[in-house]
Design a protein around this motif. Structure first.
Motif, mmCIF file in Angstrom:
data_model
loop_
_atom_site.group_PDB
_atom_site.id
_atom_site.type_symbol
_atom_site.label_atom_id
_atom_site.label_comp_id
_atom_site.label_asym_id
_atom_site.label_seq_id
_atom_site.Cartn_x
_atom_site.Cartn_y
_atom_site.Cartn_z
ATOM 1 N N UNK A 211 0.689 -1.078 -0.044
ATOM 2 C CA UNK A 211 0.080 -0.019 0.215
ATOM 3 C C UNK A 211 1.028 1.358 -0.052
ATOM 4 N N UNK A 212 2.012 1.334 0.880
ATOM 5 C CA UNK A 212 2.741 2.409 0.858
ATOM 6 C C UNK A 212 3.291 2.806 -0.299
ATOM 7 N N UNK A 213 3.739 1.689 -1.191
ATOM 8 C CA UNK A 213 4.353 1.930 -2.474
ATOM 9 C C UNK A 213 3.409 2.394 -3.552
ATOM 10 N N UNK A 214 2.238 1.910 -3.377
ATOM 11 C CA UNK A 214 1.136 2.309 -4.221
ATOM 12 C C UNK A 214 0.671 3.815 -3.988
ATOM 13 N N UNK A 215 0.948 4.276 -3.060
ATOM 14 C CA UNK A 215 0.796 5.663 -2.466
ATOM 15 C C UNK A 215 1.651 6.422 -3.238
ATOM 16 N N UNK A 216 2.997 6.139 -3.263
ATOM 17 C CA UNK A 216 4.084 6.664 -3.582
ATOM 18 C C UNK A 216 4.008 7.080 -5.019
ATOM 19 N N UNK A 217 3.235 6.166 -5.840
ATOM 20 C CA UNK A 217 3.173 6.593 -7.131
ATOM 21 C C UNK A 217 2.417 7.879 -7.494
ATOM 22 N N UNK A 218 1.431 8.201 -6.751
ATOM 23 C CA UNK A 218 0.969 9.456 -6.945
ATOM 24 C C UNK A 218 1.664 10.770 -7.116
ATOM 25 N N UNK A 219 2.857 10.327 -6.828
ATOM 26 C CA UNK A 219 4.050 11.422 -6.898
ATOM 27 C C UNK A 219 4.888 11.324 -8.202
ATOM 28 N N UNK A 220 4.464 10.309 -8.788
ATOM 29 C CA UNK A 220 5.324 9.789 -10.332
ATOM 30 C C UNK A 220 5.992 8.549 -10.049
ATOM 31 N N UNK A 221 6.817 8.278 -10.907
ATOM 32 C CA UNK A 221 7.651 6.966 -11.185
ATOM 33 C C UNK A 221 8.692 6.770 -9.887
ATOM 34 N N UNK A 222 8.872 5.749 -9.241
ATOM 35 C CA UNK A 222 9.901 5.386 -8.253
ATOM 36 C C UNK A 222 10.216 4.027 -8.403
ATOM 37 N N UNK A 223 11.355 4.069 -8.060
ATOM 38 C CA UNK A 223 12.072 2.539 -7.869
ATOM 39 C C UNK A 223 11.321 1.466 -7.413
ATOM 40 N N UNK A 224 11.231 0.272 -7.896
ATOM 41 C CA UNK A 224 10.627 -0.633 -7.104
ATOM 42 C C UNK A 224 11.645 -1.892 -6.748
ATOM 43 N N UNK A 225 11.877 -1.923 -5.377
ATOM 44 C CA UNK A 225 12.570 -3.009 -4.804
ATOM 45 C C UNK A 225 12.017 -4.164 -4.332
ATOM 46 N N UNK A 226 12.897 -5.208 -4.015
ATOM 47 C CA UNK A 226 12.199 -6.615 -3.576
ATOM 48 C C UNK A 226 11.167 -6.343 -2.445
ATOM 49 N N UNK A 227 11.420 -5.368 -1.531
ATOM 50 C CA UNK A 227 10.832 -5.309 -0.262
ATOM 51 C C UNK A 227 9.360 -4.593 -0.578
ATOM 52 N N UNK A 228 9.013 -4.057 -1.744
ATOM 53 C CA UNK A 228 7.872 -3.617 -2.238
ATOM 54 C C UNK A 228 6.790 -4.431 -2.487
ATOM 55 N N UNK A 229 7.305 -5.685 -2.874
ATOM 56 C CA UNK A 229 6.507 -6.720 -3.662
ATOM 57 C C UNK A 229 5.734 -7.481 -2.743
ATOM 58 N N UNK A 230 4.422 -7.849 -3.024
ATOM 59 C CA UNK A 230 3.707 -8.879 -2.400
ATOM 60 C C UNK A 230 3.528 -10.102 -3.036
ATOM 61 N N UNK A 231 3.090 -9.947 -4.265
ATOM 62 C CA UNK A 231 2.780 -11.177 -5.176
ATOM 63 C C UNK A 231 3.460 -11.016 -6.636
ATOM 64 N N UNK A 232 3.402 -12.142 -7.195
ATOM 65 C CA UNK A 232 3.974 -12.033 -8.709
ATOM 66 C C UNK A 232 3.157 -12.918 -9.443
ATOM 67 N N UNK A 233 2.951 -12.466 -10.752
ATOM 68 C CA UNK A 233 2.238 -13.620 -11.783
ATOM 69 C C UNK A 233 3.120 -13.612 -12.946
ATOM 70 N N UNK A 234 3.564 -14.835 -13.159
ATOM 71 C CA UNK A 234 4.618 -14.920 -14.431
ATOM 72 C C UNK A 234 3.977 -15.972 -15.033
ATOM 73 N N UNK A 235 5.026 -16.655 -15.932
ATOM 74 C CA UNK A 235 6.418 -16.298 -16.311
ATOM 75 C C UNK A 235 6.632 -15.179 -17.084
ATOM 76 N N UNK A 236 7.696 -14.420 -16.800
ATOM 77 C CA UNK A 236 8.050 -13.331 -17.473
ATOM 78 C C UNK A 236 9.847 -13.320 -17.477
ATOM 79 N N UNK A 237 10.435 -12.748 -18.246
ATOM 80 C CA UNK A 237 11.773 -12.778 -18.346
ATOM 81 C C UNK A 237 12.244 -11.465 -18.225
ATOM 82 N N UNK A 238 13.702 -11.321 -17.959
ATOM 83 C CA UNK A 238 14.521 -9.895 -17.976
ATOM 84 C C UNK A 238 14.320 -9.141 -19.324
#
Length: 388
Positions: A281-308
């Motif tokens: 939620x706090x990461x989502x809130x930060x997007x209101x100010x524009x783009x921001x880095x996303x780190x491992x600590x921001x992620x709750x769940x992942x849907x894949x597969x995807x590649x680099x």
């Protein structure tokens, strides 16, 4: 005036192939290429996105569109493409210009390097005064890795070339405010926001793979790049120029007055979802100010597969889409990083990396001009805190 303008024209299978006999509609092909020759002589750069190879190859493999499976369609495309291109080439020679075929796949449009390579090829053809004819390579694509419709493909080409106008020729006069077969249906002559009309655009023709929905989605992609879209009936003596000159009915979707950059358009307007993540939620809130880095600590769940290098969709916990960004890691690597916050990226992945999943420079935050995608269903979505 079209002098100096880049115009992308899309025609569908229903205009190029007879629905019953599945043979080329030569009269339409002559009308179309004569009109495109007129545009070229007026100083326009013209690119044609053409369907038709699958429909025209059906007779050769003894199948019908209603019953054909994926392998049948792939084989039909292989048979129909020489027929379609030979027809275009013979007619184009009557009007004293050359054509070239450019076959693309989903990956050619969704992978940045391949996207730019495709652009370079098309640009070089235009410099040589050769008209590119672009189609999806249906002989090798599967349901999971295909664009699926030439409407959105034509919009990606318009974005790629920073085209001025996208003309989509179909079998109706344009977009209606309801099903055109309903009494009282009214043609929408001009609009800037496609969102209110998405619910009334779900029909698909018997030969084609797209309906009005994909045409509206294509128009939306084009307008983000500063390209206006004209949707009109193709069954006229001058199917393109009569629309450009305002001589007959059509729907005009206005270009955005403040188009996004080519990079932002490539990031935001996706043809298929490669994968997605849900952030805190706090990461989502930060997007209101524009783009921001996303780190491992921001992620709750992942849907894949995807590649680099894939562009993935970023959601908040509520299910609303927030942004899209170019990922630095595959879904498996992202999972390993997110599940083991106390271990360094070097320890987990075996190579030196900063560990940032998506940087702010490789991200576009969605706003009102973007059409959001629904959060994928729970199937395939993995909670990073779950230990297998």
């Amino acid at each position: 005036m079209v002098q100096g303008k880049t115009i992308v024209v899309k025609v569908g299978s229903s205009l190029l192939a007879n629905a019953e006999r599945l043979t080329p509609r030569w009269a339409f092909m002559h009308n179309l290429l004569e009109d495109l020759a007129r545009l070229r002589e007026s100083g326009a750069k013209v690119i044609l996105c053409s369907s038709g190879s699958v429909a025209l190859g059906m007779n050769m493999i003894g199948e019908r569109p209603e019953t054909a499976g994926l392998r049948d369609k792939q084989a039909a495309a292989a048979c129909g493409m020489p027929l379609l291109l030979n027809g275009y080439k013979q007619v184009a020679h009557e009007y004293n210009f050359e054509i070239a075929q450019v076959l693309v796949t989903l990956r050619d449009l969704e992978d940045r390097n391949r996207f730019l390579n495709t652009k370079n090829t098309v640009d070089r053809l235009l410099v040589a005064d050769i008209m590119p004819i672009i189609n999806e390579n249906d002989t090798i694509t599967t349901q999971e890795i295909r664009v699926g419709d030439n409407d959105r493909l034509s919009a990606k080409i318009a974005q790629m070339l920073q085209a001025d106008i996208l003309v989509i020729l179909t079998q109706v006069d344009g977009l209606f405010d309801r099903d055109p077969s309903e009494p009282g249906a009214q043609l929408v002559e001009e609009l800037s926001d496609v969102s209110p009309y998405l619910a009334v655009t779900e029909g698909v023709s018997s030969l084609g793979s797209g309906g009005m929905l994909t045409k509206i989605q294509a128009a939306h992609m084009a307008q983000n790049a500063g390209c206006e879209t004209l949707i009109a009936h193709g069954e006229y003596e001058q199917p393109v120029t009569s629309v450009l000159n305002g001589q007959r009915r059509h729907t005009r979707i206005l270009a955005n007055e403040r188009p996004e950059s080519a990079w932002a358009n490539w990031l935001s307007d996706r043809l298929q979802m490669a994968g997605s993540i849900v952030v805190k939620a706090e990461t989502a809130e930060a997007f209101k100010s524009g783009p921001r880095h996303i780190g491992r600590e921001d992620v709750l769940s992942i849907q894949g597969p995807y590649v680099k290098g894939d562009v993935i969709h970023i959601y908040g916990e509520s299910g609303s889409e927030l942004a899209r960004g170019l990922t630095n890691f595959s879904s498996d690597e992202t999972m390993a990083l997110a599940r083991n916050p106390s271990l360094s990226a070097m320890q987990l992945l075996g190579y030196k990396t900063g560990g940032t999943l998506i940087t702010d420079k490789n991200m576009i935050v969605l706003d009102d001009r973007h059409l959001p995608w629904d959060l994928p269903s729970g199937e395939g979505m993995t909670d990073v805190t779950r230990l297998d």
